[in-house]
Scaffold this motif. Structure first.
Motif, short mmCIF file in Angstrom:
data_model
loop_
_atom_site.label_atom_id
_atom_site.label_comp_id
_atom_site.label_asym_id
_atom_site.label_seq_id
_atom_site.Cartn_x
_atom_site.Cartn_y
_atom_site.Cartn_z
N ARG A 198 0.87 -1.12 0.02
CA ARG A 198 0.05 -0.12 0.05
C ARG A 198 1.00 1.26 0.11
O ARG A 198 0.18 2.24 -0.06
CB ARG A 198 -0.99 0.05 1.17
CG ARG A 198 -2.06 -0.97 1.20
CD ARG A 198 -3.02 -0.76 2.40
NE ARG A 198 -4.07 -1.70 2.01
CZ ARG A 198 -4.13 -2.95 2.76
NH1 ARG A 198 -3.16 -3.29 3.46
NH2 ARG A 198 -5.24 -3.88 2.67
N SER A 199 2.27 1.40 0.14
CA SER A 199 2.98 2.20 0.11
C SER A 199 4.32 1.97 -0.68
O SER A 199 4.53 0.90 -0.95
CB SER A 199 3.31 3.04 1.34
OG SER A 199 4.31 1.87 1.92
N ASN A 200 5.11 2.83 -1.20
CA ASN A 200 6.24 2.88 -1.81
C ASN A 200 7.41 3.05 -1.05
O ASN A 200 8.48 3.75 -1.76
CB ASN A 200 6.20 3.76 -3.12
CG ASN A 200 5.16 3.36 -4.01
OD1 ASN A 200 4.95 2.21 -4.19
ND2 ASN A 200 4.60 4.29 -4.84
N ARG A 201 7.34 2.91 0.38
CA ARG A 201 8.60 3.13 1.05
C ARG A 201 9.73 2.20 0.84
O ARG A 201 9.44 1.17 0.23
CB ARG A 201 7.96 2.97 2.42
CG ARG A 201 7.05 4.45 3.13
CD ARG A 201 6.86 4.22 4.43
NE ARG A 201 6.41 2.90 4.88
CZ ARG A 201 6.07 2.46 6.08
NH1 ARG A 201 6.27 3.40 7.07
NH2 ARG A 201 5.53 1.34 6.39
N ALA A 202 10.81 2.64 1.38
CA ALA A 202 12.10 1.51 0.96
C ALA A 202 11.81 0.43 1.51
O ALA A 202 12.12 -0.64 0.96
CB ALA A 202 13.14 2.41 1.47
N GLU A 203 11.20 0.33 2.69
CA GLU A 203 11.03 -1.03 3.44
C GLU A 203 9.90 -1.14 4.00
O GLU A 203 8.96 -0.09 4.13
CB GLU A 203 11.99 -1.02 4.61
CG GLU A 203 13.54 -1.21 4.14
CD GLU A 203 14.40 -1.32 5.28
OE1 GLU A 203 13.69 -1.19 6.67
OE2 GLU A 203 15.75 -1.23 5.15
N VAL A 244 -7.51 3.18 12.36
CA VAL A 244 -6.34 4.01 13.18
C VAL A 244 -6.09 3.24 14.45
O VAL A 244 -4.99 2.75 14.84
CB VAL A 244 -7.10 5.16 13.80
CG1 VAL A 244 -5.68 5.91 14.87
CG2 VAL A 244 -7.12 6.53 12.56
N ARG A 245 -6.98 2.47 15.10
CA ARG A 245 -6.92 1.45 16.12
C ARG A 245 -5.94 0.25 15.57
O ARG A 245 -5.01 -0.12 16.58
CB ARG A 245 -8.18 0.97 17.10
CG ARG A 245 -8.72 1.85 17.49
CD ARG A 245 -9.87 1.50 18.50
NE ARG A 245 -10.62 0.52 17.43
CZ ARG A 245 -11.90 1.32 17.22
NH1 ARG A 245 -12.00 2.31 17.20
NH2 ARG A 245 -12.89 0.45 16.40
N PRO A 249 -0.93 3.46 8.71
CA PRO A 249 0.13 4.40 8.32
C PRO A 249 -0.82 5.41 7.79
O PRO A 249 -1.95 5.46 7.33
CB PRO A 249 1.02 3.90 7.57
CG PRO A 249 0.46 2.69 6.92
CD PRO A 249 -0.67 2.13 7.77
N ALA A 250 -0.20 6.82 7.75
CA ALA A 250 -0.64 7.93 7.33
C ALA A 250 -0.98 7.84 5.69
O ALA A 250 -2.42 8.52 5.53
CB ALA A 250 0.34 9.13 7.74
N ASP A 251 -0.32 7.12 5.19
CA ASP A 251 -0.68 7.19 3.55
C ASP A 251 -1.86 6.17 3.41
O ASP A 251 -2.84 6.53 2.56
CB ASP A 251 0.54 6.67 2.89
CG ASP A 251 1.04 5.35 3.46
OD1 ASP A 251 0.62 4.88 4.33
OD2 ASP A 251 1.90 4.85 2.76
N TYR A 252 -1.98 5.41 4.27
CA TYR A 252 -3.31 4.40 4.22
C TYR A 252 -4.52 5.23 4.78
O TYR A 252 -5.67 5.31 3.99
CB TYR A 252 -3.03 3.36 4.99
CG TYR A 252 -4.32 2.08 4.62
CD1 TYR A 252 -4.23 1.22 3.59
CD2 TYR A 252 -5.34 2.04 5.61
CE1 TYR A 252 -5.21 0.49 3.52
CE2 TYR A 252 -6.27 1.10 5.32
CZ TYR A 252 -6.46 0.38 4.31
OH TYR A 252 -7.20 -0.58 3.95
N LEU A 253 -4.39 6.01 5.56
CA LEU A 253 -5.30 6.67 6.22
C LEU A 253 -5.77 8.01 5.22
O LEU A 253 -7.01 8.20 4.80
CB LEU A 253 -5.29 7.35 7.40
CG LEU A 253 -4.88 6.57 8.68
CD1 LEU A 253 -4.51 7.25 9.90
CD2 LEU A 253 -6.07 5.68 8.82
N SER A 316 -0.01 12.86 1.64
CA SER A 316 0.52 11.59 1.73
C SER A 316 1.69 11.48 1.23
O SER A 316 2.63 10.91 1.74
CB SER A 316 -0.49 10.54 1.30
OG SER A 316 0.16 9.50 1.31
N ARG A 317 1.86 11.93 0.04
CA ARG A 317 3.41 11.88 -0.56
C ARG A 317 4.34 12.76 0.12
O ARG A 317 5.54 12.36 0.08
CB ARG A 317 3.19 12.48 -1.97
CG ARG A 317 2.35 11.72 -2.77
CD ARG A 317 2.08 12.12 -4.18
NE ARG A 317 1.33 11.31 -5.20
CZ ARG A 317 1.14 11.77 -6.37
NH1 ARG A 317 1.22 13.05 -6.93
NH2 ARG A 317 0.33 10.99 -7.28
N ALA A 318 3.98 13.90 0.90
CA ALA A 318 4.92 14.62 1.41
C ALA A 318 5.20 14.19 3.01
O ALA A 318 5.73 14.85 3.66
CB ALA A 318 4.29 16.01 1.61
#
Length: 356
Positions: A198-203, A244-245, A249-253, A316-318
């Motif tokens: 769900r995100s493009n983070r490094a890990e 949230v519970r 993460p923030a990008d998913y929210l 989300s990108r920032a």
């Protein structure tokens, strides 16, 4: 109030361009710094976990190879560095320029970068840069090249996807059999219904990590699907609170909020359409065919919903999890009540790094 000045980093001997570059130097935090304040090494590691991949989508038209630009690298680093209190102070340690021909200027520089952490300690590293230009931009180009490779090597910014072109090659190459097999396997996984990251983070973060061997874990709730099926704002609020519970993460929210904004805009547009009275029979074309109904102008509510979706994607990108609180602090009203102009203005500030 006690003011403690940041330590001036130790200045190593200035190397000549083309000669050996000084080894990295560490300057400890000032005396009296709280023990629990993260040091620069911990901050660098935290930034590496949060940095977004940078794609090789820039292309050198003359030599036909793809590369990653310095602007993309800076954009990927800006959010994580702000979040973890890390900043870089550059200086030129050595500079040498020479004329080649009648118009070209060739520059060799050694850039010295002081990387400060939240505790005030500093890691100093030197990176060479080299560039040529027919006008007055050779030094600027050399500085950009040095900064780009500092960010790439210090923070190990990954490539977005598997790129087949290397910016250090003069010619593009065909994909290897390993690359083809990996693409085929990725496509088969998506056909089998496996959820992509769900995100493009490094890990992968805690939300994306799979359970360790021997641990039992039930299927993760697909809150995005539940949000798509929500029939009221109250239902969506319950779904978001559950996400949230669960540690989303923030990008998913932000994706959940974008779904709510899109559904809210669609509902408002449908309500506007039903309130318009029916005026006579449908119009026909000269050929006797029924003419399509004229497209209704976008209502302020629909425009605001579209602007809210774009704003949450930009946040989300920032890596800006405090979007709602920041917006209300600036404009004095929540995002859901703001017009499209204010939403677009705040999105532009985020995309420009906080400057108007």
């Amino acid at each position: 109030m006690t003011v403690t000045a940041l330590p001036l980093p130790h200045t190593p001997a200035v190397p000549m361009p083309g000669g050996p570059v000084a080894s990295p130097i560490y300057q400890p935090a000032p005396a009296g710094t709280p023990e629990g304040t993260p040091r620069v090494f911990a901050a660098i590691a935290a930034v590496m976990r949060d940095v977004m991949p940078v794609a090789k989508d820039k292309e050198n038209q003359q030599q036909r190879y793809k590369f990653r630009g310095v602007d993309d690298a800076m954009s990927a680093m800006a959010g994580p560095m702000r979040a973890h209190g890390l900043f870089i102070l550059p200086s030129i340690a050595a500079h040498q320029a020479e004329r080649r021909g009648e118009k070209m200027t060739h520059v060799n520089i050694t850039m010295r970068y002081h990387v400060y952490g939240p505790a005030g300690d500093c890691l100093t590293a030197e990176v060479p840069g080299e560039a040529s230009d027919f006008a007055d931009k050779a030094t600027n180009k050399a500085q950009s090249a040095a900064l780009k490779y500092l960010l790439f090597t210090l923070f190990m910014i990954p490539v977005d996807g598997r790129s087949i072109d290397d910016g250090d090659r003069d010619h593009p190459v065909e994909p290897t059999p390993e690359h083809r097999a990996e693409r085929q396997q990725r496509g088969q996984s998506q056909q089998r219904g496996q959820q992509p990251r769900r995100s493009n983070r490094a890990e992968p973060g805690p939300w994306e990590q799979t359970p360790a061997q021997g641990q039992q874990q039930g299927p993760r709730t697909d809150y995005l699907a539940h949000a798509e099926r929500a029939n009221s704002p109250e239902q969506f609020d319950k779904i978001r609170a559950a996400a949230v519970r669960a540690g989303a993460p923030a990008d998913y929210l932000a994706e959940l909020d974008a779904v709510a904004a899109r559904k809210r805009g669609a509902a408002q547009g449908q309500q506007q359409a039903t309130q318009q009275p029916q005026q006579g029979a449908p119009q026909t074309t000269p050929q006797g065919e029924q003419a399509p109904p004229p497209s209704a102008p976008k209502t302020p509510e629909a425009a605001a919903a579209q602007a809210e979706t774009a704003l949450r994607v930009a946040a989300s990108r920032a890596n800006l999890p405090t979007l709602d609180a920041d917006f209300e602090r600036v404009y004095g009203l929540p995002i859901a009540q703001a017009p499209a102009a204010q939403l677009d203005a705040f999105r532009a500030m985020i995309e420009n790094g906080g400057t108007k």
